[in-house]
Design a protein around this motif. Structure first.
Motif, mmCIF file in Angstrom:
data_model
loop_
_atom_site.group_PDB
_atom_site.id
_atom_site.type_symbol
_atom_site.label_atom_id
_atom_site.label_comp_id
_atom_site.label_asym_id
_atom_site.label_seq_id
_atom_site.Cartn_x
_atom_site.Cartn_y
_atom_site.Cartn_z
ATOM 1 N N ARG A 49 0.824 -1.210 0.000
ATOM 2 C CA ARG A 49 0.000 0.000 0.000
ATOM 3 C C ARG A 49 0.857 1.258 0.000
ATOM 4 O O ARG A 49 0.517 2.248 -0.636
ATOM 5 C CB ARG A 49 -0.930 0.005 1.220
ATOM 6 N N HIS A 50 1.968 1.236 0.708
ATOM 7 C CA HIS A 50 2.797 2.429 0.820
ATOM 8 C C HIS A 50 3.783 2.566 -0.337
ATOM 9 O O HIS A 50 4.548 3.532 -0.385
ATOM 10 C CB HIS A 50 3.563 2.407 2.153
ATOM 11 N N GLY A 51 3.771 1.608 -1.235
ATOM 12 C CA GLY A 51 4.652 1.708 -2.395
ATOM 13 C C GLY A 51 6.052 1.227 -2.067
ATOM 14 O O GLY A 51 6.469 1.135 -0.911
ATOM 15 N N ALA A 52 6.816 0.919 -3.095
ATOM 16 C CA ALA A 52 8.164 0.396 -2.894
ATOM 17 C C ALA A 52 8.982 0.645 -4.147
ATOM 18 O O ALA A 52 8.441 0.910 -5.216
ATOM 19 C CB ALA A 52 8.119 -1.103 -2.586
ATOM 20 N N HIS A 53 10.294 0.588 -3.979
ATOM 21 C CA HIS A 53 11.187 0.770 -5.106
ATOM 22 C C HIS A 53 11.120 -0.441 -6.026
ATOM 23 O O HIS A 53 11.072 -1.578 -5.566
ATOM 24 C CB HIS A 53 12.621 0.988 -4.624
ATOM 25 N N LYS A 54 11.127 -0.191 -7.323
ATOM 26 C CA LYS A 54 11.090 -1.261 -8.303
ATOM 27 C C LYS A 54 12.468 -1.883 -8.469
ATOM 28 O O LYS A 54 13.500 -1.246 -8.238
ATOM 29 C CB LYS A 54 10.602 -0.718 -9.647
ATOM 30 N N ALA A 55 12.456 -3.153 -8.877
ATOM 31 C CA ALA A 55 13.721 -3.837 -9.156
ATOM 32 C C ALA A 55 14.398 -3.186 -10.354
ATOM 33 O O ALA A 55 13.743 -2.739 -11.305
ATOM 34 C CB ALA A 55 13.467 -5.317 -9.433
ATOM 35 N N GLN A 56 15.693 -3.111 -10.303
ATOM 36 C CA GLN A 56 16.456 -2.474 -11.371
ATOM 37 C C GLN A 56 16.582 -3.414 -12.569
ATOM 38 O O GLN A 56 16.997 -4.553 -12.438
ATOM 39 C CB GLN A 56 17.846 -2.091 -10.859
ATOM 40 N N ILE A 57 16.196 -2.909 -13.736
ATOM 41 C CA ILE A 57 16.338 -3.686 -14.965
ATOM 42 C C ILE A 57 17.783 -3.590 -15.430
ATOM 43 O O ILE A 57 18.330 -2.488 -15.526
ATOM 44 C CB ILE A 57 15.385 -3.170 -16.059
ATOM 45 N N PRO A 58 18.437 -4.710 -15.728
ATOM 46 C CA PRO A 58 19.850 -4.657 -16.124
ATOM 47 C C PRO A 58 20.050 -3.873 -17.415
ATOM 48 O O PRO A 58 19.214 -3.919 -18.322
ATOM 49 C CB PRO A 58 20.228 -6.133 -16.291
ATOM 50 N N ARG A 59 21.162 -3.160 -17.502
ATOM 51 C CA ARG A 59 21.432 -2.318 -18.661
ATOM 52 C C ARG A 59 21.575 -3.137 -19.936
ATOM 53 O O ARG A 59 21.185 -2.703 -21.015
ATOM 54 C CB ARG A 59 22.711 -1.509 -18.425
ATOM 55 N N TRP A 60 22.105 -4.352 -19.816
ATOM 56 C CA TRP A 60 22.313 -5.164 -21.014
ATOM 57 C C TRP A 60 20.998 -5.515 -21.686
ATOM 58 O O TRP A 60 20.957 -5.710 -22.908
ATOM 59 C CB TRP A 60 23.080 -6.448 -20.681
ATOM 60 N N ARG A 61 19.903 -5.556 -20.916
ATOM 61 C CA ARG A 61 18.609 -5.876 -21.526
ATOM 62 C C ARG A 61 18.162 -4.756 -22.470
ATOM 63 O O ARG A 61 17.646 -5.012 -23.558
ATOM 64 C CB ARG A 61 17.567 -6.118 -20.442
ATOM 65 N N TYR A 62 18.356 -3.504 -22.060
ATOM 66 C CA TYR A 62 18.012 -2.383 -22.940
ATOM 67 C C TYR A 62 18.846 -2.437 -24.225
ATOM 68 O O TYR A 62 18.319 -2.231 -25.325
ATOM 69 C CB TYR A 62 18.258 -1.053 -22.225
ATOM 70 N N LEU A 63 20.141 -2.708 -24.081
ATOM 71 C CA LEU A 63 21.012 -2.774 -25.257
ATOM 72 C C LEU A 63 20.608 -3.925 -26.167
ATOM 73 O O LEU A 63 20.615 -3.790 -27.405
ATOM 74 C CB LEU A 63 22.464 -2.928 -24.809
ATOM 75 N N PHE A 64 20.251 -5.044 -25.569
ATOM 76 C CA PHE A 64 19.868 -6.205 -26.363
ATOM 77 C C PHE A 64 18.569 -5.946 -27.120
ATOM 78 O O PHE A 64 18.450 -6.282 -28.306
ATOM 79 C CB PHE A 64 19.723 -7.427 -25.453
ATOM 80 N N MET A 65 17.575 -5.352 -26.452
ATOM 81 C CA MET A 65 16.316 -5.058 -27.116
ATOM 82 C C MET A 65 16.516 -4.019 -28.217
ATOM 83 O O MET A 65 15.904 -4.102 -29.290
ATOM 84 C CB MET A 65 15.291 -4.559 -26.098
ATOM 85 N N PHE A 66 17.375 -3.037 -27.983
ATOM 86 C CA PHE A 66 17.663 -2.039 -29.011
ATOM 87 C C PHE A 66 18.320 -2.694 -30.221
ATOM 88 O O PHE A 66 17.990 -2.378 -31.375
ATOM 89 C CB PHE A 66 18.576 -0.955 -28.430
ATOM 90 N N ALA A 67 19.236 -3.635 -29.963
ATOM 91 C CA ALA A 67 19.879 -4.345 -31.068
ATOM 92 C C ALA A 67 18.868 -5.191 -31.839
ATOM 93 O O ALA A 67 18.931 -5.281 -33.067
ATOM 94 C CB ALA A 67 21.016 -5.219 -30.534
ATOM 95 N N LEU A 68 17.912 -5.818 -31.132
ATOM 96 C CA LEU A 68 16.887 -6.613 -31.806
ATOM 97 C C LEU A 68 16.015 -5.747 -32.717
ATOM 98 O O LEU A 68 15.705 -6.133 -33.847
ATOM 99 C CB LEU A 68 15.999 -7.309 -30.776
ATOM 100 N N ILE A 69 15.635 -4.565 -32.234
ATOM 101 C CA ILE A 69 14.795 -3.676 -33.045
ATOM 102 C C ILE A 69 15.547 -3.216 -34.289
ATOM 103 O O ILE A 69 14.995 -3.191 -35.399
ATOM 104 C CB ILE A 69 14.326 -2.479 -32.200
ATOM 105 N N LEU A 70 16.817 -2.853 -34.112
ATOM 106 C CA LEU A 70 17.619 -2.452 -35.270
ATOM 107 C C LEU A 70 17.750 -3.594 -36.270
ATOM 108 O O LEU A 70 17.667 -3.384 -37.491
ATOM 109 C CB LEU A 70 19.002 -1.992 -34.810
ATOM 110 N N GLU A 71 17.935 -4.794 -35.755
ATOM 111 C CA GLU A 71 18.053 -5.959 -36.649
ATOM 112 C C GLU A 71 16.749 -6.210 -37.399
ATOM 113 O O GLU A 71 16.752 -6.515 -38.604
ATOM 114 C CB GLU A 71 18.450 -7.180 -35.812
ATOM 115 N N ASP A 72 15.617 -6.066 -36.712
ATOM 116 C CA ASP A 72 14.321 -6.263 -37.365
ATOM 117 C C ASP A 72 14.096 -5.234 -38.467
ATOM 118 O O ASP A 72 13.598 -5.558 -39.550
ATOM 119 C CB ASP A 72 13.200 -6.173 -36.333
ATOM 120 N N LEU A 73 14.461 -3.983 -38.193
ATOM 121 C CA LEU A 73 14.334 -2.938 -39.211
ATOM 122 C C LEU A 73 15.243 -3.223 -40.405
ATOM 123 O O LEU A 73 14.827 -3.087 -41.564
ATOM 124 C CB LEU A 73 14.673 -1.575 -38.609
ATOM 125 N N ALA A 74 16.485 -3.617 -40.114
ATOM 126 C CA ALA A 74 17.436 -3.885 -41.192
ATOM 127 C C ALA A 74 16.973 -5.050 -42.062
ATOM 128 O O ALA A 74 17.094 -5.003 -43.296
ATOM 129 C CB ALA A 74 18.817 -4.179 -40.604
#
Length: 357
Positions: A49-74
């Protein structure tokens, strides 16, 4: 890295100080379990109810998803180029109808939206067996249908090469590229990289078995950083409590020890947990399990189950395609296959009769 206290005693004093979160090799003292506050549903729901800090998403996941999107576009742009090179008249027809750059933007947008809608960018999809290839084929079909719909609605004279053949070729190339991406991520995970921090909760022996499985293979992408042993309270109860086995029991593995208590959400956050893996002992229909799942959702921590967790009678299971550790999601179908076929026939007959009348 700043050190933080994981647990406190009843007076609010610090029982022990945790090791730095980036060094999970030294478990806290077993004395912490004796002073840990028992798991309390009211305390746990108050944390939600009082809220809490979210788990940190690893930086490599953002890079990996960005690479996947670029690959799909290419891949899609390359497919369009190949089709136009093989059939130059299609390019001439397209250029006479609308700007080529605008058509490419629209087609790429539909392609990416179809992939996302089919689940091609889900967290574990790259290591989830052959499901990704089915999603790619479905995405190609949706792209063809979506493009055809726009052509019909706006009365565009677009060549079939750009609307049908290019997405079909893109699907074939995408399957090859995603297979290559899968091999790449499996290779780097075997080196201990690009893994999700995982805490394992269950019986002591169940935790040991799963630790050995995860140590032998990193296909699932789980990096065990801590354990939380629990046992069933018995007497027909679905509730569970902290086990008596301490850190020494798990000294074979470089993991922390987290006692099961009302502070478990804070403890998991302190060690940067991204996945909580439930091995056994925990019953899905218990109040504690419900509170635990809500706590994990409020913290942004994924909750995963192994096949030995609970009663699965009458449930339809989906297993992640791994020979090392089976992680499942369960659903409860309303009808068996014969009953579903009979119901479908009944619906068709009754609907046809209603239309005739």
């Amino acid at each position: 890295m700043e050190e933080s206290s994981l647990l406190g005693n009843a007076d609010g004093d610090t029982t022990y100080a945790s090791q730095p979160c980036d060094n999970p090799t030294m478990p806290p003292s077993f004395a912490a379990q004796r002073h840990a506050k028992p798991f309390n549903l009211n305390v746990s729901f108050a944390d939600i109810r009082h809220g809490a800090h979210k788990a940190q998403i690893p930086r490599w996941r953002y890079l990996f998803m960005f690479a996947l999107i670029l690959e799909d576009l290419a891949v899609f742009l390359f497919s369009l180029v190949i089709c136009f090179v093989l059939k130059p008249e299609s390019y001439i027809t397209l250029s006479a109808t609308m700007p080529t750059w605008l058509f490419m933007i629209l087609q790429c947008g539909i392609w990416l939206a179809a992939l996302g809608g089919c689940g091609a960018y889900q967290r574990h999809i790259m290591t989830d067996g052959y499901r990704i290839y089915t999603m790619i084929l479905n995405s190609a079909f949706i792209t063809i249908v979506g493009s055809g719909y726009l052509v019909y609605m706006f009365e565009l004279s677009l060549p079939r090469t750009a609307v049908i053949e290019a997405p079909a070729l893109a699907a074939c190339l995408e399957i090859l590229m995603r297979w290559g991406f899968k091999q790449y991520i499996l290779r780097i995970r075997n080196k201990g990289q690009c893994l999700y921090n995982t805490v394992i909760i269950g019986s002591p022996q169940g935790i040991i078995d799963n630790l050995r499985m995860l140590k032998s293979s990193s296909v699932l992408g789980y990096r065990p950083i801590a354990v939380c042993p629990v046992v069933n309270e018995g007497n027909g109860s679905h509730n569970f409590t902290a086990a008596v086995e301490g850190p020494v029991y798990f000294s074979e593995f470089p993991v922390r020890f987290i006692p099961f208590s009302s502070d478990i959400a804070n403890d998991l956050h302190a060690v940067n947990t991204q996945i909580l893996l439930v091995t056994d002992t925990v019953a899905r229909d218990s109040e504690q399990m419900r509170a635990l799942s809500l706590l994990m959702e409020s913290r942004g921590i994924e909750l995963a189950f192994t096949v030995s967790v609970a009663d699965v009678g009458g449930h339809r299971l989906h297993l992640r395609d791994s020979s090392q550790l089976q992680v499942l999601s369960a659903s409860l179908p309303q009808y068996s296959y014969p009953a579903a076929i009979l119901k479908r026939l009944y619906d068709i007959v009754v609907s046809a009769a209603a239309l005739i009348v």
